[in-house]
Write an enzyme that holds these catalytic residues in place. Sequence first.
Site, PDB file in Angstrom:
ATOM      1  N   ASN A 160       0.835  -1.186   0.000  1.00  0.00           N
ATOM      2  CA  ASN A 160       0.000   0.000   0.000  1.00  0.00           C
ATOM      3  C   ASN A 160       0.883   1.254   0.000  1.00  0.00           C
ATOM      4  OD1 ASN A 160      -1.570   2.279   1.266  1.00  0.00           O
ATOM      5  ND2 ASN A 160      -3.199   0.740   1.164  1.00  0.00           N
ATOM      6  N   HIS A 197      -3.273   0.415  -3.505  1.00  0.00           N
ATOM      7  CA  HIS A 197      -3.365  -0.501  -2.372  1.00  0.00           C
ATOM      8  C   HIS A 197      -2.343  -1.607  -2.597  1.00  0.00           C
ATOM      9  CE1 HIS A 197      -7.733   0.693  -1.102  1.00  0.00           C
ATOM     10  NE2 HIS A 197      -6.905   1.719  -1.132  1.00  0.00           N
ATOM     11  N   GLU A 244      -2.663  -4.730  -3.414  1.00  0.00           N
ATOM     12  CA  GLU A 244      -2.949  -5.537  -4.594  1.00  0.00           C
ATOM     13  C   GLU A 244      -2.746  -4.752  -5.883  1.00  0.00           C
ATOM     14  OE1 GLU A 244      -5.927  -6.706  -1.296  1.00  0.00           O
ATOM     15  OE2 GLU A 244      -4.918  -4.899  -2.033  1.00  0.00           O
ATOM     16  N   SER A 282      -7.792  -8.946   3.240  1.00  0.00           N
ATOM     17  CA  SER A 282      -8.866  -9.160   2.278  1.00  0.00           C
ATOM     18  C   SER A 282      -9.039  -7.924   1.391  1.00  0.00           C
ATOM     19  CB  SER A 282     -10.169  -9.456   3.031  1.00  0.00           C
ATOM     20  OG  SER A 282     -11.161  -9.906   2.148  1.00  0.00           O
ATOM     21  N   CYS A 314     -10.279  -4.806  -0.923  1.00  0.00           N
ATOM     22  CA  CYS A 314     -11.434  -3.922  -1.007  1.00  0.00           C
ATOM     23  C   CYS A 314     -12.087  -4.127  -2.369  1.00  0.00           C
ATOM     24  CB  CYS A 314     -11.007  -2.463  -0.829  1.00  0.00           C
ATOM     25  SG  CYS A 314     -10.082  -1.801  -2.229  1.00  0.00           S
ATOM     26  N   CYS A 356      -9.837  -3.210  -5.383  1.00  0.00           N
ATOM     27  CA  CYS A 356      -8.843  -4.229  -5.692  1.00  0.00           C
ATOM     28  C   CYS A 356      -9.498  -5.469  -6.279  1.00  0.00           C
ATOM     29  CB  CYS A 356      -8.047  -4.574  -4.439  1.00  0.00           C
ATOM     30  SG  CYS A 356      -7.012  -3.203  -3.865  1.00  0.00           S
ATOM     31  N   ASP A 376      -7.906   5.693   3.999  1.00  0.00           N
ATOM     32  CA  ASP A 376      -7.494   4.870   2.866  1.00  0.00           C
ATOM     33  C   ASP A 376      -8.625   3.994   2.352  1.00  0.00           C
ATOM     34  OD1 ASP A 376      -5.251   3.801   1.148  1.00  0.00           O
ATOM     35  OD2 ASP A 376      -5.888   1.937   2.100  1.00  0.00           O
TER      36      ASP A 376
END
Length: 199
Positions: A48, A59, A61, A87, A89, A92, A152
């Site tokens: 991130n 982020h 990912e 996990s 968002c 992503c 964020d």
Amino acid sequence: MNKLKPDDSYYMSKAVEEVENALLACPEAIPIGAVLVIDGKVRSVGTNQRVQQSSIILHGETACLDNAGTGVTIEEFSRSTLYTTLSPCLMCAGTILRFNIPRVVIAENVNFEESELFLALKGVQVDVLNDEGCIVRMRQFIESYPEVWWGDITNDLRDGDKKRRTNGDRSTLPLTPDEAYKVCLALGFSKPERFPLPR
């Protein structure tokens, strides 16, 4: 239902290493990292970048996939697994679907979860490791830097939603697991048991 593989913990440890390196350079960095693995090889990593680059879209990912650049073909993405320490968002998750990534392995979803059902309904295999170290690290970060975290993930969550998601409550999901299972059947999935939905 989780279908974890023997090397999942190894590849997740690489994502954790990226987080640890980011925290050494910037203690306020959001501790989320990701690793893209294709044919047993790590092809890209990312963390991130909200604090380091003032980015609202990098982020863990998306940073990982952005770092992969154009050197990874769509065909290679279709054979890949994305490992992430938290996990994803919905942003992503959309990126995961855009690049046709068939499997996502998540270190933990206790501190945040909003897209696993969405990914599963779209045919992505979602597996969760329940890594205690990642759970504790993320919880400590949220407690220490709440403004950074909530800024964020979203600026619009109500206080109740914040508390429920921080405590791992799935009540903010649009469907209950049983409802989602029925949706799977209605959509014609022949093996809905592949989706990580408790019955």
